[in-house]
Design a protein around this motif. Structure first.
Motif, PDB file in Angstrom:
ATOM      1  N   ASP B 347      -4.012  46.909  36.349  1.00  0.00           N
ATOM      2  CA  ASP B 347      -4.477  48.181  36.892  1.00  0.00           C
ATOM      3  C   ASP B 347      -3.320  48.752  37.633  1.00  0.00           C
ATOM      4  N   PRO B 348      -2.747  49.816  37.228  1.00  0.00           N
ATOM      5  CA  PRO B 348      -1.506  50.368  38.320  1.00  0.00           C
ATOM      6  C   PRO B 348      -2.244  51.047  39.182  1.00  0.00           C
ATOM      7  N   ALA B 349      -3.235  51.731  38.953  1.00  0.00           N
ATOM      8  CA  ALA B 349      -3.824  52.649  39.966  1.00  0.00           C
ATOM      9  C   ALA B 349      -4.661  51.879  40.949  1.00  0.00           C
ATOM     10  N   LYS B 350      -4.734  50.350  40.885  1.00  0.00           N
ATOM     11  CA  LYS B 350      -5.203  49.607  41.946  1.00  0.00           C
ATOM     12  C   LYS B 350      -4.368  48.434  42.350  1.00  0.00           C
ATOM     13  N   GLY B 351      -3.044  48.855  42.519  1.00  0.00           N
ATOM     14  CA  GLY B 351      -2.165  47.957  42.886  1.00  0.00           C
ATOM     15  C   GLY B 351      -1.847  46.907  41.953  1.00  0.00           C
ATOM     16  N   PHE B 352      -1.846  47.280  40.606  1.00  0.00           N
ATOM     17  CA  PHE B 352      -1.466  46.144  39.578  1.00  0.00           C
ATOM     18  C   PHE B 352      -2.234  45.157  39.589  1.00  0.00           C
ATOM     19  N   ALA B 353      -3.650  45.160  40.033  1.00  0.00           N
ATOM     20  CA  ALA B 353      -4.340  44.235  40.137  1.00  0.00           C
ATOM     21  C   ALA B 353      -4.461  43.664  38.477  1.00  0.00           C
ATOM     22  N   PRO B 354      -4.274  42.331  38.314  1.00  0.00           N
ATOM     23  CA  PRO B 354      -4.593  41.724  36.911  1.00  0.00           C
ATOM     24  C   PRO B 354      -5.880  41.978  36.428  1.00  0.00           C
ATOM     25  N   ALA B 355      -5.886  42.216  35.065  1.00  0.00           N
ATOM     26  CA  ALA B 355      -7.186  42.527  34.443  1.00  0.00           C
ATOM     27  C   ALA B 355      -7.277  41.605  32.888  1.00  0.00           C
ATOM     28  N   PRO B 356      -7.444  40.350  33.000  1.00  0.00           N
ATOM     29  CA  PRO B 356      -7.724  39.682  31.625  1.00  0.00           C
ATOM     30  C   PRO B 356      -9.069  40.428  31.373  1.00  0.00           C
ATOM     31  N   GLY B 357      -9.245  40.297  30.115  1.00  0.00           N
ATOM     32  CA  GLY B 357     -10.388  40.675  29.314  1.00  0.00           C
ATOM     33  C   GLY B 357     -10.166  40.750  27.824  1.00  0.00           C
ATOM     34  N   ARG B 358     -11.411  41.511  27.363  1.00  0.00           N
ATOM     35  CA  ARG B 358     -11.454  41.413  25.631  1.00  0.00           C
ATOM     36  C   ARG B 358     -10.732  42.795  25.413  1.00  0.00           C
ATOM     37  N   VAL B 359      -9.971  42.684  24.446  1.00  0.00           N
ATOM     38  CA  VAL B 359      -9.112  43.904  23.818  1.00  0.00           C
ATOM     39  C   VAL B 359     -10.049  44.673  22.656  1.00  0.00           C
ATOM     40  N   ALA B 360     -10.953  45.744  22.761  1.00  0.00           N
ATOM     41  CA  ALA B 360     -11.911  45.874  21.950  1.00  0.00           C
ATOM     42  C   ALA B 360     -11.329  46.417  20.512  1.00  0.00           C
ATOM     43  N   GLN B 361     -10.337  47.396  21.015  1.00  0.00           N
ATOM     44  CA  GLN B 361      -9.529  48.135  19.964  1.00  0.00           C
ATOM     45  C   GLN B 361      -8.033  48.328  20.421  1.00  0.00           C
ATOM     46  N   LEU B 362      -7.345  48.131  19.610  1.00  0.00           N
ATOM     47  CA  LEU B 362      -5.977  48.076  19.646  1.00  0.00           C
ATOM     48  C   LEU B 362      -5.004  48.728  18.581  1.00  0.00           C
ATOM     49  N   VAL B 363      -4.194  49.864  18.961  1.00  0.00           N
ATOM     50  CA  VAL B 363      -3.496  50.423  18.209  1.00  0.00           C
ATOM     51  C   VAL B 363      -2.092  50.574  18.796  1.00  0.00           C
ATOM     52  N   PHE B 364      -1.032  50.059  17.917  1.00  0.00           N
ATOM     53  CA  PHE B 364       0.419  50.217  18.464  1.00  0.00           C
ATOM     54  C   PHE B 364       1.040  51.305  18.092  1.00  0.00           C
ATOM     55  N   PRO B 365       1.992  51.994  18.800  1.00  0.00           N
ATOM     56  CA  PRO B 365       2.763  53.217  18.191  1.00  0.00           C
ATOM     57  C   PRO B 365       3.676  52.745  17.160  1.00  0.00           C
ATOM     58  N   ALA B 366       4.221  53.478  16.363  1.00  0.00           N
ATOM     59  CA  ALA B 366       5.014  53.145  15.263  1.00  0.00           C
ATOM     60  C   ALA B 366       6.018  54.578  15.095  1.00  0.00           C
ATOM     61  N   GLY B 367       6.810  54.334  14.013  1.00  0.00           N
ATOM     62  CA  GLY B 367       7.723  55.599  14.118  1.00  0.00           C
ATOM     63  C   GLY B 367       9.294  55.049  14.137  1.00  0.00           C
ATOM     64  N   PRO B 368      10.340  55.856  14.037  1.00  0.00           N
ATOM     65  CA  PRO B 368      11.618  55.407  13.980  1.00  0.00           C
ATOM     66  C   PRO B 368      12.009  54.739  15.321  1.00  0.00           C
ATOM     67  N   ASN B 369      12.877  53.736  15.268  1.00  0.00           N
ATOM     68  CA  ASN B 369      13.395  53.311  16.635  1.00  0.00           C
ATOM     69  C   ASN B 369      12.342  52.710  17.532  1.00  0.00           C
ATOM     70  N   VAL B 370      11.222  52.351  17.126  1.00  0.00           N
ATOM     71  CA  VAL B 370      10.285  51.694  17.817  1.00  0.00           C
ATOM     72  C   VAL B 370       9.881  50.204  17.404  1.00  0.00           C
ATOM     73  N   ARG B 371       9.981  49.592  18.649  1.00  0.00           N
ATOM     74  CA  ARG B 371       9.746  47.808  18.122  1.00  0.00           C
ATOM     75  C   ARG B 371       8.620  47.228  19.115  1.00  0.00           C
ATOM     76  N   ILE B 372       7.503  46.794  18.561  1.00  0.00           N
ATOM     77  CA  ILE B 372       6.484  46.088  19.407  1.00  0.00           C
ATOM     78  C   ILE B 372       6.682  44.787  19.299  1.00  0.00           C
ATOM     79  N   ASP B 373       6.711  43.985  20.303  1.00  0.00           N
ATOM     80  CA  ASP B 373       6.784  42.550  20.463  1.00  0.00           C
ATOM     81  C   ASP B 373       5.254  42.257  21.040  1.00  0.00           C
ATOM     82  N   SER B 374       4.355  41.612  20.367  1.00  0.00           N
ATOM     83  CA  SER B 374       2.906  41.474  21.041  1.00  0.00           C
ATOM     84  C   SER B 374       2.470  40.283  20.515  1.00  0.00           C
TER      85      SER B 374
END
Lengths: 221, 513
Positions: B347-374
């Motif tokens: 959480d960058p607004a809380k001094g980058f405190a780590p926040a493990p947890g469940r990712v309920a929803q996930l959508v990655f960006p796409a389009g030209p010249n975009v790469r996601i490694d995850s």
């Protein structure tokens, strides 16, 4: 269903939001915020709120008409924390609010919403501020403690405990260190407090929401 | 040539890099073997690999840092090579030797080169000899606060303590006064042990406002080597990189060529093979010091892949098979500009405190010249035991300006519901005047903290949007009322166990074959 929302912002009064009792995914519903009327649709699967403001003369309206502009508010993340036995929930939301006319594209920067939400009970006081949070930078109006329980905001392992039962410490004093994701997180006193009890032990694994310490407000002598 | 290629490669790592390596292996027609801890049984790399082997336990020390358990996994799986990824045992020469002893090839440099360059102290000594400028500091590992105090007496404060076996920005502490030495040394040694399995610590002068520029090199086992230009990794928080870009706006073409040639010379002196990175620390384009060599693939390697078109992981594997590099220096051409934004569960607004947890929803960006490694997928639970980096967003374009606009657009498309991420931070960064100009040092975030705080404050729900904000909060409240936490937890656990079952089934199937 009436829900009282206190946004974590300086100088804002709690808002009363009147929602339907059930939300059908993607279906239009009528909502008022302190009497201002809106037509809305919430798509849970797509995490997007569509909103059109209603003319004050027809706040009883219940249709989305061809003549209305729906503003799309995509939500990047929504986290709602509600501990067992507590009426109030804390909402952390990142979303993209519609652009003010004349501004650049709305999609460039997200807005953060931090709010406390609870069922509206007539005659009760305002839902006050956000949940207790030792690390938050946002200074609340009320610096005292609403809850005597200091909970872990993160999942991790207790590395060390500096807090001693029965002592009074100043705001910002190191209470304990929790290791999560290979980082040491220092948990500081949220205000001048007396440590009434230490719940956890060194080496214990804690989850987000677990009780760490019990505190009581200790006004300066 | 193809007949001598590996048949089956074990990836001694987890998360996105394990996924990245598996992808390269699939494209080469080589079988992949995943290893996974009990915290990672439903991780993406387990799903993608041809077979998987469980490492019992949750802590890194019991699993991804556990050499005997990994050696057993190599033997059980019949792997003929091991890719170590980054972090964990990737720069551990003993592990490389244990892999060789188990009859498998370690995909990386020789243990001797790793030991030389991985030992930050020996590496500095060699660089001094080779004529590469180095930062003044200790020539020996340090065990007591008194030793550090005496070095401070010679070269002055501030100093930086570093894990001798370290890298990746972990296990470092800056010391400015005598009384800071003892706690910093203890913390540094603990982190060094937790992250690298070796508590040795050394120190050197701390350059206050440096830029961090590194050169990617790639050598085959026949003495041929190239550099693939630089990456600028000056945007860091507590020595942890957040954004990397190439080329560096700080260097001109002549300086770029000179630095590249220096890096090739340094790697040659070390008898280096496979992919590696030479890190430099710069006061100015004229005053560039060797800092360390990372004898492994790095997190930010996709930035270089994007501007050169070279698949570094593929080349790592082929070079380890004994093949020659298919290109020479003149074939490596710099095209356009690329930037990597690290998406961390913090959480960058809380001094980058780590926040493990469940990712309920996930959508990655796409389009030209975009790469996601995850390695994330919708419903994935980010474990608290490991690193907080959960995705890398790499955007490419003709100019830096185009790349920044594209990055901004991609961040607005990203949806990671359930955990806070550094996406919020990147949005702010892309609007900071100094970053837009490319005028930043590794001190940037520390110095501009108040600018970022003000940005986050300003971007909390505006008055105009406060009704919309209240409606969203009300929706959130109603959504938690729908399902009690215990029901939700149960649901996610059920999903988790199905993944685990599938993984175990995959492992069993391969035992039999």
């Amino acid at each position: 269903m009436k829900i009282q929302i206190q946004l974590d912002q300086k100088g804002t009064e709690p808002l009363v939001v009147e929602m339907p009792d059930h939300l059908a995914d993607g279906q239009p519903f009528h909502v008022t915020v302190d009497g201002r009327g809106y037509m809305a649709r919430w798509s849970r699967v797509n995490s997007v709120l569509s909103l059109s403001a209603l003319d004050p003369s027809k706040i009883e309206h219940t249709m989305i008409e061809h003549s209305m502009v729906e503003h799309s508010i995509p939500v990047r993340t929504m986290r709602v924390t509600r501990f067992a036995g507590e009426a109030e929930a804390t909402c952390d939301i990142e979303c993209f609010l519609p652009a003010v006319s004349g501004e650049k594209s709305s999609s460039s920067t997200s807005s953060s919403i931090k709010a406390a939400a609870a069922k509206f009970i007539p005659g009760m006081g305002a839902a006050s501020g956000s949940a207790e949070n030792g690390g938050s930078k946002n200074k609340r109006k009320d610096k005292g403690l609403r809850s005597p329980v200091l909970r872990s905001q993160i999942t991790g392992k207790v590395l060390s405990i500096s807090a001693t039962e029965g002592t009074v410490v100043e705001e910002g004093t190191l209470l304990l260190v929790i290791e999560a994701m290979k980082m040491e997180n220092r948990i500081l006193a949220p205000a001048r407090v007396k440590i009434t009890s230490v719940t956890v032990k060194v080496g214990a694994s804690v989850s987000s929401g677990d009780e760490l310490l019990r505190l009581e407000a200790s006004p300066p002598a | 040539m193809a007949t001598s290629r590996f048949k089956r490669v074990l990836i001694a790592n987890r998360g996105e890099i394990a996924v990245r390596v598996i992808r390269a292996l699939k494209e080469l027609g080589i079988q992949s073997v995943a290893v996974y801890s009990d915290a990672d049984e439903s991780s993406m790399h387990v799903r993608l690999a041809d077979m998987a082997i469980r490492l019992p336990g949750r802590l890194s020390t019991d699993t991804y840092l556990n050499v005997p358990a990994l050696v057993a996994a190599i033997k059980t799986s019949g792997a003929d090579a091991v890719h170590p990824g980054y972090g964990f045992l990737s720069e551990n020469a003993e592990f490389a030797e244990a892999v060789a002893a188990a009859g498998a090839k370690f995909i990386g440099p020789s243990p001797a080169a790793m030991r030389l360059m991985g030992d930050k102290i020996a590496a500095k000594t060699l660089m001094k000899k080779t004529g590469v400028p180095v930062v003044p500091g200790s020539d020996q590992p340090l065990e007591s606060p008194e030793e550090i105090k005496s070095i401070a007496g010679q070269i002055g404060y501030p100093l930086i303590l570093k894990a001798a076996a370290g890298g990746g920005g972990r296990g470092m502490r800056v010391v400015r006064r005598d009384d800071e030495i003892a706690p910093a040394l203890t913390a540094c040694q603990r982190e060094a042990l937790a992250w690298f399995g070796n508590p040795a610590v050394f120190c050197e002068r701390y350059i206050e406002r440096p830029r961090h520029i590194e050169i990617q090199v790639l050598f085959d086992e026949h003495g041929n080597g190239v550099h693939l230009f630089e990456r600028d990794c000056s945007i860091q928080r507590r020595h942890q990189k957040l954004v990397e870009e190439a080329p560096s706006p700080f260097l001109n073409q002549a300086q770029r060529d000179t630095l590249g040639a220096t890096a090739v010379k340094a790697a040659k002196a070390a008898g280096y093979s496979n992919a590696g990175t030479i890190e430099f620390i710069c006061d100015s384009p004229e005053k560039i010091y060797f800092m360390e060599m990372n004898t492994r693939i790095q997190v930010e390697h996709p930035v270089t892949e994007s501007i050169t078109g070279v698949d570094l992981i593929r080349q790592q594997i082929l070079v380890a098979c004994g093949e020659k590099l298919p290109f020479t220096q003149k074939d490596i051409v710099l095209r356009g500009c690329a930037m990597e934004l690290r998406i961390n569960a913090e959480d960058p607004a809380k001094g980058f405190a780590p926040a493990p947890g469940r990712v309920a929803q996930l959508v990655f960006p796409a389009g030209p010249n975009v790469r996601i490694d995850s390695h994330m997928y919708p419903g994935y639970t980010i474990p608290s035991e490991y690193d907080s980096m959960v995705a890398k967003m790499i955007v490419t374009g003709a100019t830096r300006e185009e790349v920044m606009a594209r990055a901004q657009r991609c961040l607005a498309e990203l949806q990671v519901s359930g955990v806070p991420t550094t996406a919020k931070f990147h949005e702010a960064l892309l609007q900071h005047p100094a970053f837009i100009k490319g005028d930043v040092t590794t001190k940037f975030l520390e110095e501009e903290q108040s600018w970022f705080d003000a940005f986050f404050e300003r971007n909390s729900a505006s008055n105009l949007g406060s009704d919309a904000a209240a409606i969203l909060a009300a929706i959130g409240f109603m959504m938690t009322s729908d399902a009690t936490p215990s029901q939700k937890e149960k649901a996610s656990k059920e999903v988790g166990s199905r993944w685990a079952d599938a993984a175990r089934f995959a492992a069993l199937r391969n035992f039999r074959s």
